[in-house]
Design a protein around this motif. Structure first.
Motif, PDB file in Angstrom:
ATOM      1  N   ARG A 183      23.457  26.089 -24.540  1.00 22.58           N
ATOM      2  CA  ARG A 183      22.772  24.903 -24.028  1.00 22.58           C
ATOM      3  C   ARG A 183      22.122  25.189 -22.668  1.00 22.58           C
ATOM      4  O   ARG A 183      20.982  24.770 -22.407  1.00 22.58           O
ATOM      5  CB  ARG A 183      23.764  23.739 -23.909  1.00 22.58           C
ATOM      6  CG  ARG A 183      23.116  22.403 -23.578  1.00 22.58           C
ATOM      7  CD  ARG A 183      24.160  21.280 -23.542  1.00 22.58           C
ATOM      8  NE  ARG A 183      24.849  21.176 -24.809  1.00 22.58           N
ATOM      9  CZ  ARG A 183      24.376  20.515 -25.861  1.00 22.58           C
ATOM     10  NH1 ARG A 183      23.210  19.898 -25.772  1.00 22.58           N
ATOM     11  NH2 ARG A 183      25.080  20.457 -26.981  1.00 22.58           N
ATOM     12  N   HIS A 184      22.829  25.920 -21.829  1.00 22.45           N
ATOM     13  CA  HIS A 184      22.276  26.277 -20.519  1.00 22.45           C
ATOM     14  C   HIS A 184      21.036  27.151 -20.684  1.00 22.45           C
ATOM     15  O   HIS A 184      20.032  26.975 -19.974  1.00 22.45           O
ATOM     16  CB  HIS A 184      23.340  27.013 -19.700  1.00 22.45           C
ATOM     17  CG  HIS A 184      22.896  27.348 -18.309  1.00 22.45           C
ATOM     18  ND1 HIS A 184      22.285  28.558 -17.990  1.00 22.45           N
ATOM     19  CD2 HIS A 184      22.976  26.639 -17.142  1.00 22.45           C
ATOM     20  CE1 HIS A 184      22.010  28.570 -16.711  1.00 22.45           C
ATOM     21  NE2 HIS A 184      22.417  27.431 -16.163  1.00 22.45           N
ATOM     22  N   SER A 185      21.071  28.073 -21.624  1.00 21.32           N
ATOM     23  CA  SER A 185      19.922  28.954 -21.864  1.00 21.32           C
ATOM     24  C   SER A 185      18.731  28.167 -22.404  1.00 21.32           C
ATOM     25  O   SER A 185      17.576  28.448 -22.050  1.00 21.32           O
ATOM     26  CB  SER A 185      20.303  30.065 -22.846  1.00 21.32           C
ATOM     27  OG  SER A 185      21.282  30.915 -22.288  1.00 21.32           O
ATOM     28  N   LYS A 187      18.047  25.033 -21.795  1.00 18.09           N
ATOM     29  CA  LYS A 187      17.494  24.261 -20.676  1.00 18.09           C
ATOM     30  C   LYS A 187      16.670  25.150 -19.744  1.00 18.09           C
ATOM     31  O   LYS A 187      15.701  24.697 -19.135  1.00 18.09           O
ATOM     32  CB  LYS A 187      18.621  23.576 -19.909  1.00 18.09           C
ATOM     33  CG  LYS A 187      19.258  22.421 -20.681  1.00 18.09           C
ATOM     34  CD  LYS A 187      20.358  21.754 -19.866  1.00 18.09           C
ATOM     35  CE  LYS A 187      20.947  20.564 -20.620  1.00 18.09           C
ATOM     36  NZ  LYS A 187      22.035  19.896 -19.859  1.00 18.09           N
ATOM     37  N   SER A 188      17.062  26.418 -19.646  1.00 20.78           N
ATOM     38  CA  SER A 188      16.284  27.352 -18.833  1.00 20.78           C
ATOM     39  C   SER A 188      14.975  27.704 -19.528  1.00 20.78           C
ATOM     40  O   SER A 188      13.946  27.892 -18.884  1.00 20.78           O
ATOM     41  CB  SER A 188      17.095  28.627 -18.580  1.00 20.78           C
ATOM     42  OG  SER A 188      18.262  28.338 -17.837  1.00 20.78           O
ATOM     43  N   THR A 189      15.018  27.806 -20.859  1.00 18.14           N
ATOM     44  CA  THR A 189      13.828  28.162 -21.641  1.00 18.14           C
ATOM     45  C   THR A 189      12.881  26.982 -21.786  1.00 18.14           C
ATOM     46  O   THR A 189      11.653  27.133 -21.723  1.00 18.14           O
ATOM     47  CB  THR A 189      14.244  28.662 -23.041  1.00 18.14           C
ATOM     48  OG1 THR A 189      15.166  29.747 -22.900  1.00 18.14           O
ATOM     49  CG2 THR A 189      13.036  29.120 -23.838  1.00 18.14           C
ATOM     50  N   PRO A 191      12.732  23.642 -19.902  1.00 16.92           N
ATOM     51  CA  PRO A 191      13.281  22.778 -18.849  1.00 16.92           C
ATOM     52  C   PRO A 191      13.068  21.290 -19.109  1.00 16.92           C
ATOM     53  O   PRO A 191      13.858  20.464 -18.661  1.00 16.92           O
ATOM     54  CB  PRO A 191      12.512  23.233 -17.594  1.00 16.92           C
ATOM     55  CG  PRO A 191      12.010  24.600 -17.925  1.00 16.92           C
ATOM     56  CD  PRO A 191      11.756  24.604 -19.390  1.00 16.92           C
ATOM     57  N   ARG A 225      23.201  34.358 -25.447  1.00 15.52           N
ATOM     58  CA  ARG A 225      22.360  33.614 -24.507  1.00 15.52           C
ATOM     59  C   ARG A 225      20.874  33.811 -24.762  1.00 15.52           C
ATOM     60  O   ARG A 225      20.042  33.221 -24.074  1.00 15.52           O
ATOM     61  CB  ARG A 225      22.683  34.050 -23.068  1.00 15.52           C
ATOM     62  CG  ARG A 225      24.056  33.614 -22.567  1.00 15.52           C
ATOM     63  CD  ARG A 225      24.316  34.136 -21.177  1.00 15.52           C
ATOM     64  NE  ARG A 225      25.554  33.635 -20.612  1.00 15.52           N
ATOM     65  CZ  ARG A 225      25.652  32.530 -19.884  1.00 15.52           C
ATOM     66  NH1 ARG A 225      24.571  31.807 -19.648  1.00 15.52           N
ATOM     67  NH2 ARG A 225      26.821  32.130 -19.393  1.00 15.52           N
TER      68      ARG A 225
END
Length: 327
Positions: A183-185, A187-189, A191, A225
């Motif tokens: 999920r963090h990845s 959001k980085s990909t 935004p 990730r």
């Protein structure tokens, strides 16, 4: 979970029940508990029979009322009541307690799939789907088989299954951690993503992903990730037109929309009819989106044929629509 996993979970719980002195010291109670927990581990999926009616009914109701709070209370009573006449020497309270645990665990583990359950009914009809365990998880199924084999060779089932469930708890924690990292990845990909759906696969590090922003849908895969976006679609709200509004009244379309949290739509118009499709974006496989709902209407908006379910080829879909008019 799948039927096979629920079955082996039932037998494992029957072995673990030997931790209860009342069960361990009463052959009648032990036998009745083993039968009851195997049945209880399957009972909430009795609604699978709805598939015999049609997919719309099945999709709308599967893992609904049979997995609800009242059902979790009523299944153990019904199972205990049905078995007790055959085991009158069994301890009724402990038979009910272990049956209740079997039913509860069935509903509880289903929450961790991407399909989910309506486990909070009647207080909420919201689908609860944590999406960290695939419907069939090879590790969970396999470790149950190993535990049952060890029991079969005469090893005490209590330490065997306590160890097994300890390992499974650690496995669930690891899956939660992996999903959080994915999920963090994402959001980085992406935004600007407003809604992110992460669905497990049978492979430990691989996940299906679907996300939406104000302007687009994104569909892809995650490996660890690493995020790979396979498709990007313009996000177009379903318009308030006569054709689309009529389509949404069809039972197959309505069932699909009640279940799918992220989808796109298509409208194809020919000389004599309209065809409306709703396509779930969570299950992309081999460049195809197999979970769909389709309705065909004539130019007077009379519904000619409709279908919802899993379809892996256009030819099969058209055969379904021809064979099952307005299913």
């Amino acid at each position: 979970m799948d039927t096979g996993t629920h079955i082996v979970m039932g037998f494992a719980l029957g072995g673990l029940a030997m931790i209860d002195p009342i069960v361990a010291n009463s052959p009648a109670t032990a036998q009745s508990v083993l039968i009851a927990v195997v049945i209880g581990s399957q009972a909430p999926d009795a609604d699978t029979i709805l598939k015999l009616r049609n997919n719309a009914v099945y999709i709308r109701h599967h893992r609904g009322i049979t997995h609800s709070i009242p059902a979790v209370a009523l299944w153990p009573i019904a199972i205990t009541g049905a078995l007790f006449p055959f085991f009158p020497e069994a301890n009724l309270l402990h038979l009910w307690l272990w049956t209740f645990l079997a039913v509860f665990l069935h509903v509880f583990v289903d929450i961790f799939n991407s399909y989910g359950t309506q486990a909070l009914r009647p207080f909420s009809s919201k689908w609860i789907a944590l999406g960290i365990i695939n419907t069939f998880d090879p590790f969970i199924f396999g470790i149950h088989i190993v535990g049952l084999m060890i029991w079969g060779f005469g090893v005490d089932p209590v330490p065997t299954f306590l160890t097994m469930y300890g390992i499974i708890v650690v496995y669930y924690v690891l899956r939660f951690m992996l999903q959080s990292a994915v999920r963090h990845s994402i959001k980085s990909t992406i935004p600007e993503a407003e809604n992110i759906i992460i669905a497990p696969t049978m492979r430990f590090y691989q996940w299906r992903i679907a996300a939406e922003t104000k302007e687009h849908f994104y569909v892809g895969r995650a490996y660890g990730r690493s995020i790979t976006i396979h498709d990007k679609f313009k996000r177009i709200p379903v318009p308030e037109t006569d054709v689309l509004n009529k389509a949404k009244t069809d039972k197959n379309i309505s069932a699909f929309l009640s279940f799918s949290p992220i989808y796109r739509w298509e409208l194809v118009e020919s000389d004599d009819q309209y065809e409306v499709r709703f396509i779930d974006l969570r299950y992309r496989s081999n460049d195809h989106y197999p979970f769909v709902a389709v309705v065909q209407m004539d130019k007077d908006l009379n519904i000619l044929s409709s279908y919802t379910g899993w379809i892996f080829s256009e030819e099969k879909l058209q055969r379904k629509l021809d064979f099952l008019p307005n299913e």
